[in-house]
Design a protein around this motif. Sequence first.
Motif, PDB file in Angstrom:
ATOM      1  N   UNK A  62       0.842  -1.207   0.000  1.00 34.64           N
ATOM      2  CA  UNK A  62       0.000   0.000   0.000  1.00 34.64           C
ATOM      3  C   UNK A  62       0.873   1.252   0.000  1.00 34.64           C
ATOM      4  N   UNK A  63       1.952   1.234   0.785  1.00 25.92           N
ATOM      5  CA  UNK A  63       2.855   2.395   0.841  1.00 25.92           C
ATOM      6  C   UNK A  63       3.457   2.682  -0.540  1.00 25.92           C
ATOM      7  N   UNK A  64       3.956   1.640  -1.209  1.00 20.65           N
ATOM      8  CA  UNK A  64       4.549   1.845  -2.530  1.00 20.65           C
ATOM      9  C   UNK A  64       3.503   2.283  -3.549  1.00 20.65           C
ATOM     10  N   UNK A  65       2.306   1.730  -3.441  1.00 19.57           N
ATOM     11  CA  UNK A  65       1.233   2.090  -4.372  1.00 19.57           C
ATOM     12  C   UNK A  65       0.882   3.564  -4.252  1.00 19.57           C
ATOM     13  N   UNK A  66       0.964   4.089  -3.032  1.00 21.76           N
ATOM     14  CA  UNK A  66       0.561   5.485  -2.815  1.00 21.76           C
ATOM     15  C   UNK A  66       1.704   6.477  -3.028  1.00 21.76           C
ATOM     16  N   UNK A  67       2.938   6.004  -3.002  1.00 20.20           N
ATOM     17  CA  UNK A  67       4.069   6.929  -3.110  1.00 20.20           C
ATOM     18  C   UNK A  67       4.746   6.915  -4.474  1.00 20.20           C
ATOM     19  N   UNK A  68       4.718   5.779  -5.167  1.00 23.40           N
ATOM     20  CA  UNK A  68       5.355   5.743  -6.485  1.00 23.40           C
ATOM     21  C   UNK A  68       4.530   6.561  -7.472  1.00 23.40           C
ATOM     22  N   UNK A  69       5.179   7.302  -8.358  1.00 25.85           N
ATOM     23  CA  UNK A  69       4.428   8.104  -9.329  1.00 25.85           C
ATOM     24  C   UNK A  69       3.700   7.230 -10.343  1.00 25.85           C
ATOM     25  N   UNK A  70       2.637   7.768 -10.885  1.00 28.91           N
ATOM     26  CA  UNK A  70       1.887   7.055 -11.915  1.00 28.91           C
ATOM     27  C   UNK A  70       0.776   6.215 -11.336  1.00 28.91           C
ATOM     28  N   UNK A  71       0.081   5.515 -12.219  1.00 29.10           N
ATOM     29  CA  UNK A  71      -1.020   4.646 -11.843  1.00 29.10           C
ATOM     30  C   UNK A  71      -0.736   3.228 -12.328  1.00 29.10           C
ATOM     31  N   UNK A  72      -1.155   2.265 -11.556  1.00 30.97           N
ATOM     32  CA  UNK A  72      -1.004   0.875 -11.982  1.00 30.97           C
ATOM     33  C   UNK A  72      -1.936   0.598 -13.157  1.00 30.97           C
ATOM     34  N   UNK A  73      -1.486  -0.273 -14.048  1.00 32.89           N
ATOM     35  CA  UNK A  73      -2.296  -0.621 -15.212  1.00 32.89           C
ATOM     36  C   UNK A  73      -3.391  -1.594 -14.800  1.00 32.89           C
ATOM     37  N   UNK A  74      -4.566  -1.383 -15.350  1.00 34.67           N
ATOM     38  CA  UNK A  74      -5.644  -2.347 -15.139  1.00 34.67           C
ATOM     39  C   UNK A  74      -5.339  -3.607 -15.935  1.00 34.67           C
ATOM     40  N   UNK A  75      -5.884  -4.718 -15.457  1.00 31.27           N
ATOM     41  CA  UNK A  75      -5.682  -5.969 -16.162  1.00 31.27           C
ATOM     42  C   UNK A  75      -6.621  -6.030 -17.353  1.00 31.27           C
ATOM     43  N   UNK A  76      -6.058  -5.948 -18.539  1.00 32.76           N
ATOM     44  CA  UNK A  76      -6.830  -6.092 -19.766  1.00 32.76           C
ATOM     45  C   UNK A  76      -6.241  -7.276 -20.514  1.00 32.76           C
ATOM     46  N   UNK A  77      -6.975  -8.359 -20.577  1.00 27.36           N
ATOM     47  CA  UNK A  77      -6.440  -9.556 -21.204  1.00 27.36           C
ATOM     48  C   UNK A  77      -7.532 -10.296 -21.944  1.00 27.36           C
ATOM     49  N   UNK A  78      -7.166 -10.879 -23.036  1.00 30.66           N
ATOM     50  CA  UNK A  78      -8.064 -11.741 -23.800  1.00 30.66           C
ATOM     51  C   UNK A  78      -7.949 -13.150 -23.240  1.00 30.66           C
ATOM     52  N   UNK A  79      -9.085 -13.767 -22.930  1.00 33.48           N
ATOM     53  CA  UNK A  79      -9.047 -15.134 -22.434  1.00 33.48           C
ATOM     54  C   UNK A  79      -8.999 -16.090 -23.620  1.00 33.48           C
ATOM     55  N   UNK A  80      -7.844 -16.730 -23.848  1.00 41.41           N
ATOM     56  CA  UNK A  80      -7.749 -17.655 -24.970  1.00 41.41           C
ATOM     57  C   UNK A  80      -8.535 -18.929 -24.691  1.00 41.41           C
ATOM     58  N   UNK A  81      -8.767 -19.683 -25.714  1.00 44.35           N
ATOM     59  CA  UNK A  81      -9.446 -20.962 -25.559  1.00 44.35           C
ATOM     60  C   UNK A  81      -8.615 -21.893 -24.663  1.00 44.35           C
ATOM     61  N   UNK A  82      -9.271 -22.618 -23.778  1.00 40.41           N
ATOM     62  CA  UNK A  82      -8.576 -23.628 -23.001  1.00 40.41           C
ATOM     63  C   UNK A  82      -8.376 -24.865 -23.867  1.00 40.41           C
ATOM     64  N   UNK A  83      -7.172 -25.399 -23.800  1.00 39.71           N
ATOM     65  CA  UNK A  83      -6.845 -26.536 -24.651  1.00 39.71           C
ATOM     66  C   UNK A  83      -5.786 -27.397 -23.972  1.00 39.71           C
ATOM     67  N   UNK A  84      -5.651 -28.608 -24.432  1.00 41.10           N
ATOM     68  CA  UNK A  84      -4.609 -29.495 -23.905  1.00 41.10           C
ATOM     69  C   UNK A  84      -3.262 -29.055 -24.469  1.00 41.10           C
TER      70      UNK A  84
END
Length: 633
Positions: free
Chosen positions: A467-489
């Motif tokens: 929490x301390x690093x999140x509030x003190x480091x400059x910038x914003x964390x990236x949101x998780x944006x991911x495509x869910x690929x097909x599950x396969x063997x």
Amino acid sequence: MEGCHDAGCDPTEIDAEDTLALVGCPNVGKSVVFGELAEQYVDVSNYPGTTVDTTLAEFGDYTLTDTPGVYGISSFSEEERVTRDIVLETDAVINVVDATHLDRDLFLTLQLLDMGIPTVVALNMMDEAEADGIDIDVEALEAALGVPVVTTVAIDGEGFDELRKRVPEATAPEQTAIDEFYDELPEQLEADRPEKTLLVEGDEELPTAFDVGGVMADGGSPALVESGLREEIYSQRRSRVQSIADSVQTVTRTDDSIAERVSDLMINPLTGTPIALALLGLIYYFIGDLVAQRLVDTLEGELLGPHYIPAVESFVAGLLPDVAWLEPLEFLLINDNLGLLTVTVQYVIGTLLPLVVAFYLAISVLEDSGVLPRLAVLTDRGLNRIGLNGRAVVPMIVGVGCVTMAVITTRMVGSKRERTISTALLGLAVPCSAQLGVIMGLMAGLGLIYWFGYLGILLVVLGVVGVFLDRTLPGQSESLVTELPRMRAPRPGNILRKTYNRAKMFLREAIPLFAGTAVVVSVLDYVGGLAAIKDGLRPLTALVGMPADFGQILVLGLIRRDFAAAGMTDMALSSAQVFIGLVVITLFVPCILSMVMILKERDAKSAALMWLGSWVTAFTVGGVLAAAFGVFG
């Protein structure tokens, strides 16, 4: 040829000495395509000025570059910037497209063609498109795009002979719909088609400055284009994508497969949480128990320790004459702390090699099965609270196996900011499995309440520092944006190939660093530097309620964390002192090899702050515990 980036360039100009870039969206099978085309891996390294991996390989006489998976070419993320810069420098592109997601992937294809980049489309995953009831008219798609289109099934190696034949046919249309927007640029602007396309799209960080009527202007300068033009261009391109997709594919609805039902269970918090916990436990059991403890113990304790090291010591002693001026060299090669030919080799072969192979094997299975992005989605909310996103779950789990290895895996975490947070947490409060095994043995004699107290303190420190690093480091964390690929063997051949290539490249990069570290530590030891450090730690050991000899334990921890825990087994300590000592050595600085890797992956300033922060945290928490227990050194 210095790039064929003008619209309508003659494909016959593309010769076998040109560079090719493999470009595609995430989870389209690009790495498998790269593995099929690559005849010999040349290099895996960070793109200059970034922490993004790029891979080079020989493809005939071509140099083939595998770029990060991106949805478009711009500067919205570090991955997009790296891909953009590679595309601007390359002579042609193999664009890998997922046949089950034409309406998504063709946006990147049309952007490449708008830029005038000679392109061949590899229409991959045709087997899955057929299973999903998707029928694609490949000839119609080739006509609509104006470039060669080759169907492939990368995991089965299908279509690659045809793809190799058609690479020299890479081309781009002479004109596309984006030409009408070039009128928005100053008439006197001197720029090629790729740069002009990115300029009208408002790319703010083009690597080149342009001459506009004798005045140099940076790419993307507001003076060059009107705001809002990007969205108009993107909207038009999306319409073109949808029009092409509708005209070339026919979709027949099929029932949900077993894999889709499993996928739904994994991303539902109610059912996915126990599944994720079971998977994470399985990963830890494989890497942290079977490999990091049992296999490593066998290699180090039963093979290398009793056989290899004595043999090398005898050989070196017999080889070097017994003269005083050779004593430093003999110490450097075979000293007990980090001898270059003894303990260092034992560490690389007995510890690092099996951990690296096990990690890449596990990650390759998770990637190819489609499990990894689902784990990230499921753990994203909890990790958001400490400034991370779901992609950080893997480094945290791997860290319990080996922090050195886990620092490498932070490359898969989103932004530089998040990589800094995850690296700091790994170095601070995540014990490696070798250390944890000794700690569990010492805790067994203290009682269950001490064990829960130990875990509770580590979790509190992780949360507070995160929490301390999140509030003190400059910038914003990236949101998780991911495509869910097909599950396969997963396919065993692809798993083994990826594991082999990744492990080989990592070891080639890491072994020289470890050898250099061994030399530095040995020199310090020989000249009395480690003893001086021990003496200098006396005031701090007293602060945390430990005897003066605890300084030796901390010095051992600087070399390897498990050495510190093991050293405590020979000390006469009270239960409270054992508990405090274990907390301190866990929070104390990571081993020197981990610090070298942190220095390499981050930067000198960040590494120094993490190192100093570990000292402050360890002795602050230790001091508070000593006061609470009424223990004084």
